[in-house]
Scaffold this active site. Structure first.
Site, PDB file in Angstrom:
ATOM      1  N   GLU A   1     127.122 -23.451 -13.725  1.00  0.00           N
ATOM      2  CA  GLU A   1     126.871 -24.732 -14.264  1.00  0.00           C
ATOM      3  C   GLU A   1     125.698 -24.860 -15.265  1.00  0.00           C
ATOM      4  O   GLU A   1     125.067 -25.775 -15.441  1.00  0.00           O
ATOM      5  CB  GLU A   1     126.108 -25.660 -12.783  1.00  0.00           C
TER       6      GLU A   1
ATOM      7  N   HIS B   1     119.657 -25.885  -5.826  1.00  0.00           N
ATOM      8  CA  HIS B   1     120.186 -24.511  -5.314  1.00  0.00           C
ATOM      9  C   HIS B   1     118.989 -23.661  -5.047  1.00  0.00           C
ATOM     10  O   HIS B   1     118.136 -23.707  -5.766  1.00  0.00           O
ATOM     11  CB  HIS B   1     121.263 -23.995  -5.887  1.00  0.00           C
TER      12      HIS B   1
END
Length: 577
Positions: free
Chosen positions: A285, A559
């Protein structure tokens, strides 16, 4: 043939592309700011309440008007740039390659003992979307986060890496711990000549001396790795006395009370720092181009070879408007080893919002050691980011099928008879876990028969020490998880981490019964590092030295990064002459 740095075939095409993007960027930036000014993170909301700021509605109102007007004014120029930019994507190579011929920290693998070497890998999803889109994940200020993330990673991976040798009646071997398992400052540190040295845990400047201390369990010798030396040497001809001292090895089962834990023969820890001397780093990402550039600038002193801006744009294949890609794959690979070959594949079956990004697989072949008189030593590294929406396991399973085929083809084409392969690793954000009933289809995929998952006990069953890697987005800035140290303490306590790790997803129309009686609660682990043994050269074998859940990026992403260190061991009886 060495990879070119530019993704375009020549400087003329690259220059035209730069001009076209300069036309597009102002319009894109004003649209990004228009949405950002209307969308706040929970951290910004909390600060406004604490500061009793009542001007925010006015800032939103006038800011939205100004950015909307500027967006409209720059739209014609952006449209012109788009007409130039889109056709050029057909001749663009799907990644940029930055390399430094001589990097002071390149080739970070280190020799543990005769015939044994260690490699470190890490993966992290950074959510470096354009600022407006990142805010829907409760993460803002993408450019600042990119710089801060890079600085924290470098801080972790560039720490002095020491080897701890244990000589005791019950165990022997070597460890390569992070700071959390080094001897504490209460121990008596002395060099072998008797001079006192500062504690290693306080980031002492270790050079060529050895550090030793004595405790009740035996004699421990710590020595730094030598990054300036040969990156990989498998020497099985040491004299018998040296073999007797260093050849005895068992699974690292010592010093576990000082940071490392061990169950199922796998040492693991929750660390507030990235593991020292990570050799290859996979990030997901990293969609924003400017953020990717900043991340590259910060990381390049530590990693001499970086693949970024990975993916395709516009209509790929050409003339198929249904597959138009607004964003690249978001994949970003930083390596200490030179990249020999790289191949990117885009998933053709994405749909919904995921179809706007060119998610796929990046396969890389890296050079570990080149010796004119012996075989060249190489490694294979693959990273991916699968389809995201829940309840669409069929799409992810199709993508896993593609990954298996693409990796096989890449290695078949690029493997040479005069090469030794010492590792084959697959990592990334798989967007499914191994405990949710909703992900049963993916959990039983045949990929897990080829690649080993250190955290997996079986389909749908995690090992009891595993923790999840996906944080609850609304809680990212709460005190219990907003710093690396606080997040580490929270994750170490099962009842507390249940409040901040995303829970398993129930199957459709079925209530969730989890966990089973007597089993620990484990949240969603969607970030994986897998390794394969049957594809490496026959006279090598691998074993796990350490599995790490990393909290250093607390407050910067949603995350939890994951690290893996693999030992590669030579069997001298089967080595080629």
């Amino acid at each position: 043939m060495a990879l070119r740095s530019s993704p375009f075939p020549n400087g003329c095409v690259a220059g035209i592309h730069a001009v076209a993007w300069a036309f597009i960027l102002p319009c894109f930036w004003f649209l990004d700011r228009l949405i950002s000014v209307c969308k706040s993170t929970t951290l910004e909301q909390t600060r406004r309440v604490e500061q009793e700021c009542y001007l925010h509605p006015l800032e939103v109102f006038f800011g939205a008007i100004i950015f909307f007007i500027l967006f409209l004014l720059t739209t014609p120029l952006a449209f012109l740039g788009f007409l130039i930019w889109a056709p050029l994507q057909g001749c663009r190579r799907p990644f940029r390659y930055h390399r430094v011929e001589t990097s002071p920290l390149e080739n970070g693998s280190y020799i543990k003992q005769a015939g044994e070497v260690s490699f470190g890998f890490a993966t992290a999803n950074l959510c470096l979307l354009p600022d407006s889109l990142a805010r829907f994940n409760n993460l803002g200020h993408t450019q600042h986060r990119a710089t801060a993330i890079g600085q924290r990673i470098v801080q972790g991976v560039c720490r002095p890496h020491v080897r701890i040798c244990i000589d005791s009646p019950s165990s022997s071997g070597t460890l390569s711990p992070s700071n959390s398992i080094l001897p504490t400052s209460t121990a008596n540190y002395r060099t072998i000549d008797g001079q006192t040295r500062p504690p290693v845990g306080d980031h002492a400047d270790l050079t060529e001396e050895q550090v030793s201390f004595q405790n009740s369990k035996g004699h421990v010798v710590c020595s730094p790795c030598d990054d300036a030396g040969e990156p990989l040497v498998f020497n099985s001809n040491q004299n018998s006395n040296q073999q007797g001292e260093t050849g005895r090895r068992s699974s690292p089962q010592t010093l576990l009370s000082q940071g490392l834990h061990q169950k199922d023969d796998i040492p693991w820890e929750i660390s507030p720092l990235f593991p020292a001397n990570v050799d290859i780093l996979c990030l997901e990402e990293v969609f924003d181009k400017r953020a990717a550039q900043k991340l590259k600038q910060v990381l390049k002193p530590a990693f001499g070879h970086i693949l970024y801006d990975v993916g395709v744009y516009a209509c790929q294949p050409p003339c198929l408007c249904s597959s138009f890609k607004f964003f690249n794959s978001g994949l970003f690979v930083a390596s200490r080893f030179p990249v020999l070959e790289a191949r990117y594949h885009c998933f053709p079956n994405s749909r919904g919002e995921d179809a706007l990004a060119a998610k796929g697989l990046l396969s890389v072949k890296v050079l570990i050691k080149q010796n004119p008189n012996h075989k060249t030593t190489v490694g294979y590294f693959n990273c991916t980011h699968l389809h995201a929406p829940e309840g669409e396991g069929e799409i992810r399973c199709e993508q896993l099928d593609m990954i298996t085929e693409w990796i096989g083809n890449f290695q078949a084409v690029n493997r040479q008879p005069n090469e030794d392969v010492v590792f084959d690793v697959l990592c990334g954000d798989f967007n499914f876990d191994n405990c949710s009933p909703d992900d049963t289809m993916e959990q039983n995929h045949s990929l897990f028969e080829q690649y080993k998952d250190p955290c997996r006990a079986g389909p749908g069953e995690e090992k009891p020490w595993v923790i999840g890697t996906l944080l609850e987005q609304p809680a990212l800035y709460e005190d219990d998880i907003n710093t690396p140290e606080n997040l580490q303490r929270t994750l170490e306590r099962q009842e507390l981490r249940k409040q901040f790790i995303c829970p398993p997803v129930p199957a459709q129309d079925s209530p969730l019964v989890y966990p089973n009686t007597g089993q620990p609660w484990i949240g969603r682990r969607i970030d994986y590092i897998l390794y394969r043994e049957n594809s490496i050269s026959k006279h090598y074998r691998t074993e796990i030295e350490e599995m790490t859940f990393i909290t250093q990026l607390a407050g910067l992403t949603d995350h939890i990064p994951v690290g893996l260190r693999l030992n590669v061991i030579t069997d001298p009886r089967s080595a080629d002459e």
